[in-house]
Design a protein around this motif. Structure first.
Motif, PDB file in Angstrom:
ATOM      1  N   LEU A 186       0.858  -1.181   0.000  1.00 35.04           N
ATOM      2  CA  LEU A 186       0.000   0.000   0.000  1.00 35.04           C
ATOM      3  C   LEU A 186       0.892   1.228   0.000  1.00 35.04           C
ATOM      4  O   LEU A 186       1.830   1.320   0.794  1.00 35.04           O
ATOM      5  N   THR A 187       0.637   2.155  -0.919  1.00 34.58           N
ATOM      6  CA  THR A 187       1.369   3.420  -0.924  1.00 34.58           C
ATOM      7  C   THR A 187       0.374   4.552  -1.167  1.00 34.58           C
ATOM      8  O   THR A 187      -0.422   4.506  -2.103  1.00 34.58           O
ATOM      9  N   ILE A 188       0.400   5.554  -0.281  1.00 40.26           N
ATOM     10  CA  ILE A 188      -0.501   6.699  -0.324  1.00 40.26           C
ATOM     11  C   ILE A 188       0.345   7.963  -0.323  1.00 40.26           C
ATOM     12  O   ILE A 188       1.314   8.069   0.424  1.00 40.26           O
ATOM     13  N   THR A 189      -0.028   8.924  -1.161  1.00 38.43           N
ATOM     14  CA  THR A 189       0.759  10.160  -1.271  1.00 38.43           C
ATOM     15  C   THR A 189       0.091  11.349  -0.605  1.00 38.43           C
ATOM     16  O   THR A 189       0.504  12.485  -0.798  1.00 38.43           O
ATOM     17  N   ALA A 190      -0.938  11.081   0.206  1.00 37.56           N
ATOM     18  CA  ALA A 190      -1.659  12.186   0.859  1.00 37.56           C
ATOM     19  C   ALA A 190      -2.101  11.791   2.256  1.00 37.56           C
ATOM     20  O   ALA A 190      -3.257  11.973   2.635  1.00 37.56           O
ATOM     21  N   THR A 191      -1.180  11.262   3.042  1.00 36.68           N
ATOM     22  CA  THR A 191      -1.526  10.860   4.405  1.00 36.68           C
ATOM     23  C   THR A 191      -0.292  10.974   5.293  1.00 36.68           C
ATOM     24  O   THR A 191       0.768  11.443   4.860  1.00 36.68           O
ATOM     25  N   ALA A 192      -0.430  10.554   6.545  1.00 44.92           N
ATOM     26  CA  ALA A 192       0.677  10.628   7.490  1.00 44.92           C
ATOM     27  C   ALA A 192       1.793   9.668   7.083  1.00 44.92           C
ATOM     28  O   ALA A 192       1.559   8.612   6.493  1.00 44.92           O
ATOM     29  N   SER A 193       3.011  10.050   7.420  1.00 47.07           N
ATOM     30  CA  SER A 193       4.187   9.254   7.102  1.00 47.07           C
ATOM     31  C   SER A 193       4.096   7.866   7.732  1.00 47.07           C
ATOM     32  O   SER A 193       3.872   7.728   8.935  1.00 47.07           O
ATOM     33  N   THR A 194       4.259   6.841   6.897  1.00 47.02           N
ATOM     34  CA  THR A 194       4.141   5.454   7.360  1.00 47.02           C
ATOM     35  C   THR A 194       5.141   4.574   6.629  1.00 47.02           C
ATOM     36  O   THR A 194       5.276   4.661   5.413  1.00 47.02           O
ATOM     37  N   TYR A 195       5.834   3.746   7.379  1.00 50.41           N
ATOM     38  CA  TYR A 195       6.735   2.753   6.781  1.00 50.41           C
ATOM     39  C   TYR A 195       6.571   1.469   7.574  1.00 50.41           C
ATOM     40  O   TYR A 195       6.833   1.440   8.781  1.00 50.41           O
ATOM     41  N   ARG A 196       6.114   0.410   6.918  1.00 47.53           N
ATOM     42  CA  ARG A 196       5.880  -0.839   7.629  1.00 47.53           C
ATOM     43  C   ARG A 196       6.244  -2.030   6.753  1.00 47.53           C
ATOM     44  O   ARG A 196       5.932  -2.054   5.561  1.00 47.53           O
TER      45      ARG A 196
END
Length: 340
Positions: free
Chosen positions: A238-248
């Motif tokens: 999942l990759t989103i360019t308009a949300t909070a920073s997330t790396y999992r």
């Protein structure tokens, strides 16, 4: 610096592209590495880049050919628009210069194979810029998988998101048609494609959905992908360019799972939570580590012949093929198989 090509010599590199990420790469080794240093930059607008180059002691050129013809340059780093990479890699090959290429190395499998064929003919190194491979918890995850600690791997879940709305705007090359297909895939998600390949082996099939709800420039904001791996395991991105920073990254196996969580821009001090089917748990802590310096020093080692670059040719090709297949799957509305 010592002369080019000498065993153990400090490698003199030139960077093509001195934008935000180009400066990150240069600064990661400037005054810190005894393996390499940057001495020149190739830029589109010398006036705009003059101050940045001067602050870093870089000679400025507007033509890649100028640094390719310089015998004092041991290697080239490309931090340029994705669509330019194929031609630039081929130019480096013809000049006999090893080349480090920011991801995506190319936009299609055919262009990657063309570029690598030129590199093979010239006998030069093409190093893919996947800095996340060098994260300490990713290194630990790889070792756990190889040791069988998690058992048979069933699924790899990945997520890499952030908020680029304040950084990208109409007219920037990153949002130009074709440069960033499937939203955040080229900027962020492709790292997780490489992570899946690195941890669990080659990708055999891709099924993707990508949408745009909020951006006022031509980039999707949400992209979700499922993968079938050659091993029989599955994976997701999942990759989103308009949300909070997330790396999992979460790896699920028959003996347990291991989970890495953090911000997309987090560098160092990560933790890895391991939960076993027995009920036992552990949390592993890692000290800060400069992954940009690590990948560039790995490139220097490859040039010197002291160690192979860790991203293999087969992994590079499979990653580009999977990257391309995401857009093909979105357009077709069905899974896309990847040839071995």
């Amino acid at each position: 610096m010592d002369g080019p090509g000498k065993a153990g010599a400090v490698k003199a590199l030139a960077i093509a592209g001195l934008g935000r990420w180009g400066k990150v790469l240069v600064d990661s080794v400037r005054g810190k590495s005894d393996k390499l240093g940057f001495v020149a930059a190739v830029v589109r607008d010398p006036a705009r880049s003059a101050a940045d180059a001067a602050a870093r002691g870089l000679a400025v050129h507007t033509d890649l050919g100028a640094v390719l013809a310089d015998p004092a340059i041991d290697g080239i780093v490309l931090a340029t628009p994705h669509s330019q990479h194929t031609g630039q890699i081929i130019a480096c090959a013809r000049a006999g210069k090893p080349v480090f290429v920011e991801k995506p190395v190319t936009l299609t499998r055919a262009s990657a194979e063309e570029a690598l064929a030129a590199a093979d003919e010239a006998g030069i190194i093409v190093a893919a810029g996947f800095n996340r491979r060098f994260l300490s918890p990713i290194v630990a995850l790889k070792a756990m998988i190889e040791a069988g600690t998690l058992g048979t791997i069933l699924h790899v879940e990945t997520h890499f998101s952030g908020n680029v709305a304040g950084r990208y705007r109409p007219g920037m090359w990153r949002v130009a048609p074709g440069e960033s297909p499937a939203g955040g895939l080229a900027g962020s998600g492709i790292h997780q494609i490489d992570t899946i390949i690195h941890l669990a082996g080659p990708i055999a099939e891709v099924h993707a959905l990508s949408t745009r709800r909020v951006h006022d420039f031509l980039m999707d904001d949400t992209t979700i992908v499922t993968f079938r791996l050659a091993s029989g395991a599955v994976a997701s991105l999942l990759t989103i360019t308009a949300t909070a920073s997330t790396y999992r990254v979460v790896v699920f196996g028959t003996r347990g799972k291991a989970e890495l969580n953090g911000g997309a821009e987090q560098r160092g001090s990560e933790t890895l939570d391991v939960t076993f089917t027995s009920g036992d748990t552990e949390r592993r802590h890692y000290a800060p580590f400069d992954i940009e310096r690590a990948e560039l020093e790995a490139f220097a080692d490859a040039i010197a012949g002291t160690a192979p670059y860790p991203v293999t040719r087969a992994e590079l090709i499979n990653g580009v093929a999977a990257f391309e297949a995401v857009s093909l799957s979105v357009a077709a509305g069905r899974p896309i198989a990847i040839a071995p």
